[in-house]
Design a protein around this motif. Sequence first.
Motif, PDB file in Angstrom:
ATOM      1  N   VAL A  87     -25.828  20.621  96.920  1.00 38.87           N
ATOM      2  CA  VAL A  87     -24.431  20.885  97.846  1.00 38.87           C
ATOM      3  C   VAL A  87     -24.128  19.061  97.487  1.00 38.87           C
ATOM      4  O   VAL A  87     -24.867  18.242  97.786  1.00 38.87           O
ATOM      5  N   SER A  88     -22.979  18.634  96.730  1.00 41.72           N
ATOM      6  CA  SER A  88     -22.650  17.380  96.849  1.00 41.72           C
ATOM      7  C   SER A  88     -21.127  17.129  96.643  1.00 41.72           C
ATOM      8  O   SER A  88     -20.308  17.942  95.908  1.00 41.72           O
ATOM      9  N   HIS A  89     -20.677  15.959  97.297  1.00 44.06           N
ATOM     10  CA  HIS A  89     -19.147  15.785  97.085  1.00 44.06           C
ATOM     11  C   HIS A  89     -19.293  14.483  96.071  1.00 44.06           C
ATOM     12  O   HIS A  89     -18.255  14.378  95.380  1.00 44.06           O
ATOM     13  N   ASP A  90     -20.055  14.111  95.295  1.00 44.47           N
ATOM     14  CA  ASP A  90     -20.294  13.164  94.258  1.00 44.47           C
ATOM     15  C   ASP A  90     -19.980  13.828  92.821  1.00 44.47           C
ATOM     16  O   ASP A  90     -21.001  14.423  92.356  1.00 44.47           O
ATOM     17  N   ARG A  91     -18.934  13.653  92.496  1.00 39.96           N
ATOM     18  CA  ARG A  91     -18.406  14.439  91.265  1.00 39.96           C
ATOM     19  C   ARG A  91     -19.178  13.839  90.104  1.00 39.96           C
ATOM     20  O   ARG A  91     -19.307  14.697  89.082  1.00 39.96           O
ATOM     21  N   TYR A  92     -19.513  12.292  89.770  1.00 35.60           N
ATOM     22  CA  TYR A  92     -20.109  11.943  88.865  1.00 35.60           C
ATOM     23  C   TYR A  92     -21.480  12.605  88.927  1.00 35.60           C
ATOM     24  O   TYR A  92     -22.057  12.925  87.555  1.00 35.60           O
ATOM     25  N   PHE A  93     -22.285  12.744  89.942  1.00 35.95           N
ATOM     26  CA  PHE A  93     -23.496  13.272  90.039  1.00 35.95           C
ATOM     27  C   PHE A  93     -23.583  14.685  89.441  1.00 35.95           C
ATOM     28  O   PHE A  93     -24.420  14.942  88.667  1.00 35.95           O
ATOM     29  N   PHE A 102     -20.657  26.621  91.813  1.00 30.16           N
ATOM     30  CA  PHE A 102     -20.396  27.727  92.729  1.00 30.16           C
ATOM     31  C   PHE A 102     -19.222  27.300  93.793  1.00 30.16           C
ATOM     32  O   PHE A 102     -19.668  26.159  94.443  1.00 30.16           O
ATOM     33  N   SER A 103     -18.041  27.826  93.761  1.00 31.08           N
ATOM     34  CA  SER A 103     -16.935  27.065  94.413  1.00 31.08           C
ATOM     35  C   SER A 103     -16.662  28.098  95.420  1.00 31.08           C
ATOM     36  O   SER A 103     -16.411  29.192  95.111  1.00 31.08           O
ATOM     37  N   PHE A 104     -16.749  27.658  96.499  1.00 28.63           N
ATOM     38  CA  PHE A 104     -16.603  28.351  97.999  1.00 28.63           C
ATOM     39  C   PHE A 104     -15.038  28.470  98.077  1.00 28.63           C
ATOM     40  O   PHE A 104     -14.493  27.369  98.657  1.00 28.63           O
ATOM     41  N   ILE A 112     -17.807  31.422  90.234  1.00 27.87           N
ATOM     42  CA  ILE A 112     -19.054  31.072  89.515  1.00 27.87           C
ATOM     43  C   ILE A 112     -18.484  30.738  88.098  1.00 27.87           C
ATOM     44  O   ILE A 112     -17.806  31.161  87.488  1.00 27.87           O
ATOM     45  N   PHE A 113     -18.676  29.619  87.703  1.00 24.98           N
ATOM     46  CA  PHE A 113     -18.367  28.676  86.624  1.00 24.98           C
ATOM     47  C   PHE A 113     -19.430  28.202  85.926  1.00 24.98           C
ATOM     48  O   PHE A 113     -20.177  27.179  86.483  1.00 24.98           O
ATOM     49  N   ASN A 114     -19.455  28.268  84.679  1.00 24.61           N
ATOM     50  CA  ASN A 114     -20.636  27.758  83.730  1.00 24.61           C
ATOM     51  C   ASN A 114     -20.095  26.527  82.992  1.00 24.61           C
ATOM     52  O   ASN A 114     -19.095  26.498  82.248  1.00 24.61           O
ATOM     53  N   GLY A 115     -20.714  25.418  83.731  1.00 27.52           N
ATOM     54  CA  GLY A 115     -20.147  23.900  83.118  1.00 27.52           C
ATOM     55  C   GLY A 115     -20.411  23.011  84.100  1.00 27.52           C
ATOM     56  O   GLY A 115     -20.866  23.404  85.238  1.00 27.52           O
TER      57      GLY A 115
END
Length: 198
Positions: A87-93, A102-104, A112-115
């Motif tokens: 779980v992260s808010h760090d987009r670069y990471f 997995f987007s809630f 669920i998105f592959n990428g």
Amino acid sequence: ELRRVSPLADQVELRSFLAQFLFVGDNVKTRVGELSGGEKSRLSLAKLIYTQPNVLLLDEPTNHLDIPSREALERALQRYEGAILTVSHDRYFLDQLATQIFSFEPNGKIEIFNGNYSEFHEWKERNIILELSKIDGLKKETYSLERTKKHNSPETVPPSKNEKRKIRNRINEAEKTISQIEEKLKQIMSMMNREDVA
């Protein structure tokens, strides 16, 4: 401390592994109690990864880490061969590591998105535009049916420039809001990286 995880490991192997987490030279001998909060986090992650579990569950792993520590963590996790659920808010990471998102969603669904995150964000924007155009299409269709009832003619009404402009304005406002929130998040994360706050 790392030797506790693997008592029979070779000294050179342990030191080269610690170097991946920026513990080099004499600071390898530093007592754990003397390490900063970020260094303790790096050491905990090093111990965890060294044991080579099948799955890592990470909750905001880049919080409280400075830039070199984040980069070291990313490199170590890229070499890790097991599954990582984070779980992260760090987009670069997330861009560096994620292969599935997995987007809630607010409606309670999980998309669920592959990428990676950037690809997910682009896909999400395209879906929003598609949904808005469907809604706009429904409005036009309703308007067209009303006109047909009134005038008994099957003419359709092309989308007006005004309606297109409204959609573009809504998208621009949403993007501005996202940018403002991202900027605020950067400020908060920067503040959280200060030792006095940590």
